[in-house]
Design a protein around this motif. Structure first.
Motif, PDB file in Angstrom:
ATOM      1  N   PHE A   1      -3.656  56.180  48.874  1.00  0.00           N
ATOM      2  CA  PHE A   1      -2.714  56.673  49.879  1.00  0.00           C
ATOM      3  C   PHE A   1      -1.329  56.748  49.265  1.00  0.00           C
ATOM      4  CE2 PHE A   1      -3.026  52.081  50.261  1.00  0.00           C
ATOM      5  CZ  PHE A   1      -1.716  51.653  50.373  1.00  0.00           C
ATOM      6  N   GLU A   2      -0.485  57.539  49.881  1.00  0.00           N
ATOM      7  CA  GLU A   2       0.868  57.752  49.384  1.00  0.00           C
ATOM      8  C   GLU A   2       1.710  56.496  49.631  1.00  0.00           C
ATOM      9  OE1 GLU A   2       4.255  61.233  49.741  1.00  0.00           O
ATOM     10  OE2 GLU A   2       3.053  60.752  51.497  1.00  0.00           O
TER      11      GLU A   2
ATOM     12  N   GLU B   1      -5.391  61.123  48.531  1.00  0.00           N
ATOM     13  CA  GLU B   1      -4.126  60.655  47.968  1.00  0.00           C
ATOM     14  C   GLU B   1      -2.931  61.251  48.703  1.00  0.00           C
ATOM     15  OE1 GLU B   1      -4.062  61.467  43.809  1.00  0.00           O
ATOM     16  OE2 GLU B   1      -5.720  60.113  43.337  1.00  0.00           O
TER      17      GLU B   1
ATOM     18  N   THR C   1      -2.677  61.329  51.964  1.00  0.00           N
ATOM     19  CA  THR C   1      -2.499  60.645  53.243  1.00  0.00           C
ATOM     20  C   THR C   1      -1.441  59.557  53.120  1.00  0.00           C
ATOM     21  OG1 THR C   1      -4.854  61.006  53.681  1.00  0.00           O
ATOM     22  CG2 THR C   1      -3.702  59.466  55.107  1.00  0.00           C
ATOM     23  N   SER C   2      -0.565  59.473  54.096  1.00  0.00           N
ATOM     24  CA  SER C   2       0.456  58.423  54.100  1.00  0.00           C
ATOM     25  C   SER C   2      -0.184  57.100  54.485  1.00  0.00           C
ATOM     26  CB  SER C   2       1.569  58.782  55.081  1.00  0.00           C
ATOM     27  OG  SER C   2       1.048  58.903  56.389  1.00  0.00           O
TER      28      SER C   2
ATOM     29  N   THR D   1      -3.738  56.319  56.549  1.00  0.00           N
ATOM     30  CA  THR D   1      -4.816  55.509  55.979  1.00  0.00           C
ATOM     31  C   THR D   1      -5.074  54.288  56.846  1.00  0.00           C
ATOM     32  OG1 THR D   1      -4.199  56.228  53.750  1.00  0.00           O
ATOM     33  CG2 THR D   1      -5.588  54.270  53.923  1.00  0.00           C
TER      34      THR D   1
END
Length: 211
Positions: A123-124, A77, A79-80, A84
């Protein structure tokens, strides 16, 4: 057919490219004197392993161990979207060039874990437009997984999860027409691949019965 030398070099390139993207993010950038991110550490270890392995030895590496560092990026979670996306691009490349095939150890486990990670990708969220690009990449990887040469290694649950992911993205009213259309196309291709394999299975059973 991709040669052993090519599959090793392709894997090496994908690890290097993913590391480059992740290190551009301050969250994963190495800090002097500080511990490296577990994700970066695993990718760096994989990079060293692939570099030090001969073409012949590369085939003996567990495919589950090979894809695990990429899947960690997809599941994180922190990771931008660009990180991703880079991991998904790498996985799609490994699938397309036959790096994950039944000829290699733990290929079936690797395919199952791959689909599980991609269907539950976290992902963020940043820019909605770029986030949709990542969602389209998710659909593309799932389509490659089910419809590709290693798709027969997937169990029913993995295939069903892929279908559900495409279906949900197709019917989200907040999604753009482009994403909905891509999800619909992915759903169509996956269902077609499943029924094509089913037809082959029925034909084989009928031939066995005649014998």
């Amino acid at each position: 057919m991709t040669t052993p030398s090519a599959t090793r070099r392709i894997t090496l390139c994908q690890v290097q490219e993913l590391l480059t993207v992740l290190r551009q993010n301050v969250r994963f950038a190495s800090h002097q004197g500080g511990p490296a991110s577990p994700i970066i550490s695993k990718l760096t270890s994989l990079l060293s392993l692939v570099r030090s392995t001969s073409d012949a030895e590369f085939g003996s590496i567990s495919r589950l161990d090979l894809v695990a560092p990429f899947l960690d990026v997809v599941k994180s979670e922190e990771t931008s979207a660009d990180g991703t996306g880079a991991a998904l691009t790498a996985l799609a490349t490994l699938l397309d060039f036959g790096v994950i095939s039944e000829a290699f150890p733990q290929a079936q486990e690797a395919m199952s874990e791959l689909v599980d990670a991609v269907t539950t990708a976290r992902f963020e969220l940043t820019d909605p437009r770029f986030d949709e690009v990542v969602k389209m990449q998710i659909i593309e990887v799932l389509q490659s997984s089910v419809c590709g040469s290693s798709g027969h290694l997937l169990g029913d649950e993995s295939v069903w999860d892929s279908v559900q992911t495409c279906f949900v993205n197709r019917n989200q009213v907040v999604h753009s027409w482009t994403l909905c259309h891509r999800a619909e196309r992915g759903l169509f291709m996956i269902v077609r691949a499943v029924f094509a394999r089913f037809a082959v299975l029925v034909a084989e059973q009928e031939e066995g019965g005649d014998g």
